[in-house]
Design a protein around this motif. Structure first.
Motif, PDB file in Angstrom:
ATOM      1  N   TYR A 117       0.688  -0.922  -0.081  1.00  0.00           N
ATOM      2  CA  TYR A 117       0.037   0.117  -0.051  1.00  0.00           C
ATOM      3  C   TYR A 117       0.909   1.038   0.062  1.00  0.00           C
ATOM      4  O   TYR A 117       0.925   2.416  -0.456  1.00  0.00           O
ATOM      5  N   GLU A 157      -3.865  -7.552  -1.377  1.00  0.00           N
ATOM      6  CA  GLU A 157      -4.770  -6.943  -0.542  1.00  0.00           C
ATOM      7  C   GLU A 157      -4.154  -7.451   1.031  1.00  0.00           C
ATOM      8  O   GLU A 157      -5.724  -7.897   0.967  1.00  0.00           O
ATOM      9  N   ARG A 158      -3.671  -6.650   1.528  1.00  0.00           N
ATOM     10  CA  ARG A 158      -3.411  -7.560   3.334  1.00  0.00           C
ATOM     11  C   ARG A 158      -4.972  -6.778   4.027  1.00  0.00           C
ATOM     12  O   ARG A 158      -5.718  -7.414   5.001  1.00  0.00           O
ATOM     13  N   LEU A 159      -5.937  -5.562   3.264  1.00  0.00           N
ATOM     14  CA  LEU A 159      -7.380  -5.434   4.563  1.00  0.00           C
ATOM     15  C   LEU A 159      -7.878  -6.295   4.007  1.00  0.00           C
ATOM     16  O   LEU A 159      -8.731  -6.980   4.286  1.00  0.00           O
ATOM     17  N   GLY A 201       5.540   3.886   4.980  1.00  0.00           N
ATOM     18  CA  GLY A 201       5.091   2.519   5.666  1.00  0.00           C
ATOM     19  C   GLY A 201       5.079   1.642   6.725  1.00  0.00           C
ATOM     20  O   GLY A 201       5.631   2.916   8.215  1.00  0.00           O
ATOM     21  N   THR A 250      -0.669   0.887   9.171  1.00  0.00           N
ATOM     22  CA  THR A 250      -2.051  -0.055   8.602  1.00  0.00           C
ATOM     23  C   THR A 250      -2.010   0.797   7.830  1.00  0.00           C
ATOM     24  O   THR A 250      -1.234   1.680   6.840  1.00  0.00           O
ATOM     25  N   CYS A 251      -2.450   0.323   6.636  1.00  0.00           N
ATOM     26  CA  CYS A 251      -3.158   0.944   5.339  1.00  0.00           C
ATOM     27  C   CYS A 251      -3.347   2.134   5.475  1.00  0.00           C
ATOM     28  O   CYS A 251      -3.433   3.411   4.798  1.00  0.00           O
ATOM     29  N   GLN A 252      -4.395   3.234   6.518  1.00  0.00           N
ATOM     30  CA  GLN A 252      -4.362   4.026   7.221  1.00  0.00           C
ATOM     31  C   GLN A 252      -3.627   4.873   6.515  1.00  0.00           C
ATOM     32  O   GLN A 252      -3.533   6.285   6.312  1.00  0.00           O
ATOM     33  N   MET A 268      -0.653   4.341   3.309  1.00  0.00           N
ATOM     34  CA  MET A 268      -0.886   5.021   1.976  1.00  0.00           C
ATOM     35  C   MET A 268      -0.348   6.583   2.013  1.00  0.00           C
ATOM     36  O   MET A 268       0.033   7.310   0.829  1.00  0.00           O
ATOM     37  N   SER A 317     -12.249  -0.900   2.053  1.00  0.00           N
ATOM     38  CA  SER A 317     -11.152  -1.878   1.782  1.00  0.00           C
ATOM     39  C   SER A 317     -11.096  -2.349  -0.350  1.00  0.00           C
ATOM     40  O   SER A 317      -9.930  -2.273  -0.748  1.00  0.00           O
ATOM     41  N   PRO A 351      -8.451   1.294  -2.473  1.00  0.00           N
ATOM     42  CA  PRO A 351      -6.546   1.861  -2.686  1.00  0.00           C
ATOM     43  C   PRO A 351      -6.461   1.259  -4.506  1.00  0.00           C
ATOM     44  O   PRO A 351      -6.367   2.176  -4.829  1.00  0.00           O
TER      45      PRO A 351
END
Length: 381
Positions: free
Chosen positions: A11, A43-45, A265, A280-282, A285, A352, A355
């Protein structure tokens, strides 16, 4: 030619790559290369869905990069010479760089408990766990964090005949507000997930999980979601790292010891007024988007501004038909506002799914990414 090399296409890494491609597309004197272990985007989410045996989209990094001119080098990074500004790949190639974006992320830490590496499946190996799940009658998910909760709920819903136990030092949802936590607890009970809070996993063997040094919880399959570790590559290269091996950054996300290296990241120890940003992705990114902006500014001889980030929400899947979303203050503490049920499910699915299309849009509009990024290193709150 100014060589920019991005290590990692998760991400954070893809956010940086696509942002750089968009911002520098008019520069014929800049070349961007991204190094990643494979061509498929993880896609880790959605790894909790994969663990439960569900099919997810096959997203290919070369397809995304095709219109950008960015070169993808498939391979494992085996060495970093931070003084000579070169990266070594497992096929013995060396890639020189003028600017490095370090986005290698983190992997599950199965080395902290005896037997975890041999007898448990890390969430990174969700597809292998899904194969083991076939025919299993009992499963233990180790780790009471968000990944553990999502995995336990998904497995229980997809395989109602399997006994699922969630084991962790803390109870699930302890970082949520009262309303969100109550909904999460009801959902796990409805799905038949047994919760063991305050339990310390001390060993994992072929028969199951040992907690608190003496009690055996029998399991046909064990999923490990407790704790992550970063690659030792940065420390071995002589970059300043924290006690977890993450690269220590300045306010512009550059290594404090090697400013030609930007760390983003999970691999970066990024300080904000409320503490160190957790991976986290949040958060990943925006760090990638900021790094692209900062690098483009530096190449253009323009000053930058410090990176600022505040958390927005904690979205949690509870199977395919339920979810909970806890909105947060910038320091990740819960607000009063929370979504549950159908509205939360729609919200979580939207987050989800966002991204991948966002990466493509970033090339056309590099100043904007998901969740309110704005130029100048500021993250909306």
């Amino acid at each position: 030619m100014h060589e920019i090399v991005v290590l990692g296409a998760g991400y954070a890494g893809l956010s940086a790559t696509m942002g750089l491609a968009g911002r520098l597309r008019s520069r014929s004197d800049v070349r961007i290369t991204v190094v990643n272990a494979g061509e498929r985007f993880t896609e880790r989410l959605r790894l909790h869905q994969v663990a439960a045996g569900q099919q997810v989209a096959d997203l290919r990094i070369p397809d995304l990069l095709a219109p950008t001119g960015v070169e993808l080098v498939p391979g494992w990074v085996t060495g970093l010479d931070a003084d000579a500004c070169a990266v070594r790949i497992d096929d013995e190639r060396e890639l020189p760089y003028d600017t490095l974006v370090y986005a290698l992320g983190a992997v599950a830490d199965t080395g902290s408990v005896a037997g975890a590496a041999e007898h448990a499946y890390a969430v990174d190996d969700a597809d292998l766990f899904a194969r083991r799940l076939a025919g299993a009658r009992s499963v233990v998910v180790c780790g009471g964090g968000l990944t553990g909760v999502e995995a336990a709920a998904e497995i229980a819903e997809s395989h109602p005949a399997v006994d699922v136990t969630l084991v962790g030092r803390t109870g699930p949802g302890t970082n949520l507000g009262p309303r969100a936590k109550a909904h999460l607890d009801r959902a796990l009970a409805r799905l038949g997930v047994s919760v063991r809070s305050g339990a310390d996993v001390t060993a994992i063997g072929p028969e199951g999980v040992t907690v608190d040094g003496h009690e055996l919880i029998r399991a046909d399959a064990v999923l490990w979601t407790s704790g992550v570790r970063v690659s030792p590559l940065a420390a071995e290269a002589g970059l300043d790292v924290d006690d977890r091996g993450r690269i220590v950054t300045d306010p512009a996300l550059r290594s404090v010891s090697h400013p030609q290296v930007y760390a983003i990241g999970d691999a970066a120890a990024i300080r904000q007024p409320y503490g160190t940003v957790h991976g986290t992705c949040q958060s990943g990114m925006p760090t990638g988007a900021y790094a692209a902006w900062a690098i483009a500014r530096a190449l253009g001889g323009k000053p930058g501004k410090p990176f600022r980030f505040g958390y927005l929400h904690v979205p949690i899947s509870l199977g395919r038909r339920d979810a909970v979303v806890q909105f947060t203050h910038p320091d990740d503490s819960p607000k009063r506002l929370a979504l549950t049920g159908r509205a939360a499910r729609w919200y979580k699915e939207t987050v989800s799914s966002a991204p991948w299309p966002t990466f493509g849009r970033t090339v056309a509009a590099p100043s904007v990414t998901m969740l309110g990024w704005r130029r100048g290193g500021r993250y909306t709150r």
